[in-house]
Design an enzyme around this catalytic site. Structure first.
Site, PDB file in Angstrom:
ATOM      1  N   ARG A   1       0.848  -1.182   0.000  1.00 11.54           N
ATOM      2  CA  ARG A   1       0.000   0.000   0.000  1.00 11.54           C
ATOM      3  C   ARG A   1       0.889   1.239   0.000  1.00 11.54           C
ATOM      4  NH1 ARG A   1      -3.305  -2.932  -1.508  1.00 11.54           N
ATOM      5  NH2 ARG A   1      -5.384  -3.398  -0.657  1.00 11.54           N
TER       6      ARG A   1
ATOM      7  N   GLU B   1      -2.773   7.724  -5.038  1.00 12.34           N
ATOM      8  CA  GLU B   1      -2.787   6.804  -6.174  1.00 12.34           C
ATOM      9  C   GLU B   1      -3.900   7.198  -7.133  1.00 12.34           C
ATOM     10  OE1 GLU B   1      -1.664   2.437  -5.715  1.00 12.34           O
ATOM     11  OE2 GLU B   1      -3.832   2.323  -6.088  1.00 12.34           O
TER      12      GLU B   1
ATOM     13  N   HIS C   1      -0.502  -0.241 -10.270  1.00 13.69           N
ATOM     14  CA  HIS C   1      -1.194  -1.146  -9.337  1.00 13.69           C
ATOM     15  C   HIS C   1      -1.649  -2.426 -10.058  1.00 13.69           C
ATOM     16  CE1 HIS C   1      -3.537  -1.065  -5.292  1.00 13.69           C
ATOM     17  NE2 HIS C   1      -3.248  -2.312  -5.649  1.00 13.69           N
TER      18      HIS C   1
END
Length: 337
Positions: free
Chosen positions: A248, A276, A295
């Site tokens: 994360r 993000e 991601h």
């Protein structure tokens, strides 16, 4: 024949298309009653009132709305939620736990592609492949740039794994395939015997950072782990070391990472960031020693069906009174993602 419990799939449309092909819908239909329309992406429409009043089982994934008190009131018979993705934090509520509703997730299944992606990144990091590919665009036919990023090769490396989680454990095990590589692990909650059995050596973070050629982060995103890798930790890393984050973005202080990577001293491979995505003007985009992927380490496309299969396995176990493999308990959320 015993009555099949009434069930509903709740997720966004793209996820439903990816995760539940005809084979999986047929398997699901053998054990539950899906009705005429098995899927929805909302739990709020008036047209769902009758359907929700009878539903006993939800199969959820990305896009499921939060199961708060108001939505649970519409589902008085709900007794189990089988989540076909990783973390359940986005949709569980205190009211759900108070009602004693069973919850499972697909975190174990999702750990597989993340660990595979991380291991591949570790192997390539040993050869500095990512960052040298960026250098090649600048130096072209002058191959002297290959000496700019430190020693190349994977034999004799030290890999530091932060977080002996589902994914961290798998990464430690995969690293054992490399010749003459030491794997250090830092996790205050890990059992030293379990770490040793996987092939790692449990050490404090302060010992892991300066000793590791490659540092890979696999801790859960919790208030106490936010920015656990900040300026002091980054400065403690070896010259030419590589930081990998497939966990994360909040675990790494972005401003501190920008400052450290701007010196060119370390390399960063980031599949997750905070925020993000990063803002368009982030310095990290322009640094040749920083590689950013969008991601993609976790389950994508057909890989997501592995999580559907895991949920269906547990659903069948639940309906036949057997122990579950992936149940999530309320207290688990204090230490896991």
């Amino acid at each position: 024949m015993s009555r099949k419990p009434k069930a509903l799939l709740v997720m966004n449309s793209g996820t439903f298309a990816d995760q539940f092909d005809s084979t999986r819908l047929e398997r699901l239909g053998k054990v539950v009653d899906l009705g005429a329309d098995p899927w929805t992406d909302s739990l709020d429409g008036a047209e769902l009132t009758e359907r929700l009043s009878d539903v006993e089982i939800l199969l959820t994934s990305w896009g499921v709305p939060r199961l708060d008190a108001a939505r649970l009131e519409r589902m008085p018979k709900l007794r189990a939620v089988f989540h076909c993705a990783g973390t359940v934090r986005s949709f569980v509520s205190e009211e759900l736990w108070d009602r004693g509703i069973l919850v499972t997730n697909g975190a174990d299944a999702n750990a597989i592609p993340v660990a595979e992606f991380t291991f591949a990144s570790i192997v390539l990091a040993g050869k500095k492949a990512h960052v040298l590919s960026n250098d090649a665009r600048t130096f072209r036919e002058d191959w002297s740039y290959t000496t700019r990023r430190g020693e190349l090769g994977n034999i004799g490396r030290v890999v530091g794994v932060i977080g002996f989680s589902r994914i961290g454990r798998r990464v430690v095990q995969l690293v054992q395939q490399l010749q003459d590589v030491t794997c250090l692990v830092s996790d205050p909650h890990a059992d030293p015997r379990a770490v040793a059995a996987a092939g790692g050596h449990l050490v404090p973070l302060a010992e892991l950072l300066p000793a590791s050629d490659i540092v890979t982060v696999h801790a859960p995103a919790l208030p106490e782990t936010r920015h656990m890798i900040g300026a002091p930790e980054l400065q403690a890393m070896k010259d030419h070391a590589t930081l990998i984050n497939t966990a994360r973005g909040s675990l790494v202080d972005t401003a501190a990472l920008e400052a450290e990577c701007a010196t060119g001293r370390i390399v960063a491979l980031l599949d997750v960031t905070e925020p993000e995505p990063l803002p368009a003007d982030s310095k990290l985009y322009d640094l040749p020693n920083v590689i950013i992927t969008p991601h993609i380490a976790g389950s994508l496309g057909t890989e997501t069906r592995r999580m559907s299969d895991a949920a269906l396995d547990d659903l069948e176990r639940y309906l036949t009174g057997r122990d579950l493999l992936a149940q999530v308990l309320h207290e688990d959320l204090s230490l896991s993602a």
